[in-house]
Design a protein around this motif. Structure first.
Motif, mmCIF file in Angstrom:
data_model
loop_
_atom_site.group_PDB
_atom_site.id
_atom_site.type_symbol
_atom_site.label_atom_id
_atom_site.label_comp_id
_atom_site.label_asym_id
_atom_site.label_seq_id
_atom_site.Cartn_x
_atom_site.Cartn_y
_atom_site.Cartn_z
ATOM 1 N N ASP A 3 94.880 -76.749 -66.297
ATOM 2 C CA ASP A 3 96.079 -77.383 -66.841
ATOM 3 C C ASP A 3 96.363 -77.050 -68.304
ATOM 4 O O ASP A 3 97.237 -77.668 -68.916
ATOM 5 C CB ASP A 3 95.997 -78.900 -66.663
ATOM 6 N N SER A 11 86.644 -80.199 -70.835
ATOM 7 C CA SER A 11 87.153 -81.067 -69.774
ATOM 8 C C SER A 11 88.375 -80.459 -69.087
ATOM 9 O O SER A 11 89.160 -79.734 -69.704
ATOM 10 C CB SER A 11 87.543 -82.416 -70.379
ATOM 11 N N ASP A 12 88.553 -80.810 -67.825
ATOM 12 C CA ASP A 12 89.741 -80.390 -67.080
ATOM 13 C C ASP A 12 91.011 -81.037 -67.620
ATOM 14 O O ASP A 12 92.109 -80.618 -67.296
ATOM 15 C CB ASP A 12 89.597 -80.748 -65.598
ATOM 16 N N LYS A 13 90.862 -82.083 -68.446
ATOM 17 C CA LYS A 13 92.034 -82.774 -68.999
ATOM 18 C C LYS A 13 92.621 -82.086 -70.228
ATOM 19 O O LYS A 13 93.688 -82.458 -70.690
ATOM 20 C CB LYS A 13 91.686 -84.218 -69.332
ATOM 21 N N PRO A 63 90.338 -74.707 -68.474
ATOM 22 C CA PRO A 63 90.866 -75.684 -67.519
ATOM 23 C C PRO A 63 92.213 -75.212 -66.964
ATOM 24 O O PRO A 63 93.019 -74.614 -67.681
ATOM 25 C CB PRO A 63 91.023 -76.954 -68.356
ATOM 26 N N ARG A 76 85.248 -85.931 -71.658
ATOM 27 C CA ARG A 76 86.095 -85.686 -70.487
ATOM 28 C C ARG A 76 87.489 -86.290 -70.648
ATOM 29 O O ARG A 76 88.375 -86.012 -69.847
ATOM 30 C CB ARG A 76 85.426 -86.231 -69.224
#
Length: 168
Positions: free
Chosen positions: A149, A124-126, A147, A102
């Motif tokens: 971003d 992961s969203d990161k 994700p 993550r």
């Protein structure tokens, strides 16, 4: 292979470049929580390696660290991993399931290229960047969304991923 946590009263913190590469007798790896770095090609071409127990303190996986480990089926990277080198798992043709850290913000170029059996991937969203050819030739990869971003998707990042939906 069981990596010891101490050698000569010193903690084992790194597995050196090519330390165990091309060792067909290795079927599993267990590393202690003292290991923070796996070097380039450390376990590359360990063709019978089927299971890895990764240190919960691991920060960095080197280039081609597990490349061509053709018996490896699943990988779960602990949330401490922040860097994964180019081609880290390239050519792991039995790999079906991957859960990324993550804390990982970039999926390196060719990281999972030619993982022809890869189906499930948890990103992961990161993650903000996916490198060139990161998932090239992962024909069975199914991915419902990227994700929000993600800023950069490299050339051929998902090339020849026939199972991907038209829109992700």
């Amino acid at each position: 292979v069981v990596i010891p946590n101490m050698i000569e009263n010193r903690p084992v913190t790194e597995i050196a470049n090519s330390a165990f590469s091309s060792q067909p007798s290795i079927t599993s790896i267990s590393m202690p929580n003292t290991v923070t770095k796996i070097g380039d090609a450390a376990f590359a071409r360990c063709t019978r390696l089927a299971a890895i127990s990764i240190s919960n303190t691991l920060h960095s996986i080197g280039q081609a660290a597990f490349a061509d480990c053709t018996a490896l089926t699943t990988v779960t990277l602990p949330d401490t991993v922040t860097k994964m080198g180019m081609g880290a798992f390239m050519g792991c043709t039995a790999l079906t399931d991957v859960v990324l850290s993550r804390e990982l913000t970039e999926i390196a170029a060719s990281a999972f290229q030619d993982c022809t059996e890869l189906i499930h991937l948890t990103i992961s969203d990161k993650v903000t960047a996916i490198g060139d050819s990161a998932f090239l030739n992962c024909a069975k990869l199914t991915l419902s969304a990227l994700p929000a971003d993600v800023e950069t998707i490299g050339n051929h990042a998902f090339g020849s991923c026939a199972a991907l939906p038209a829109t992700i």
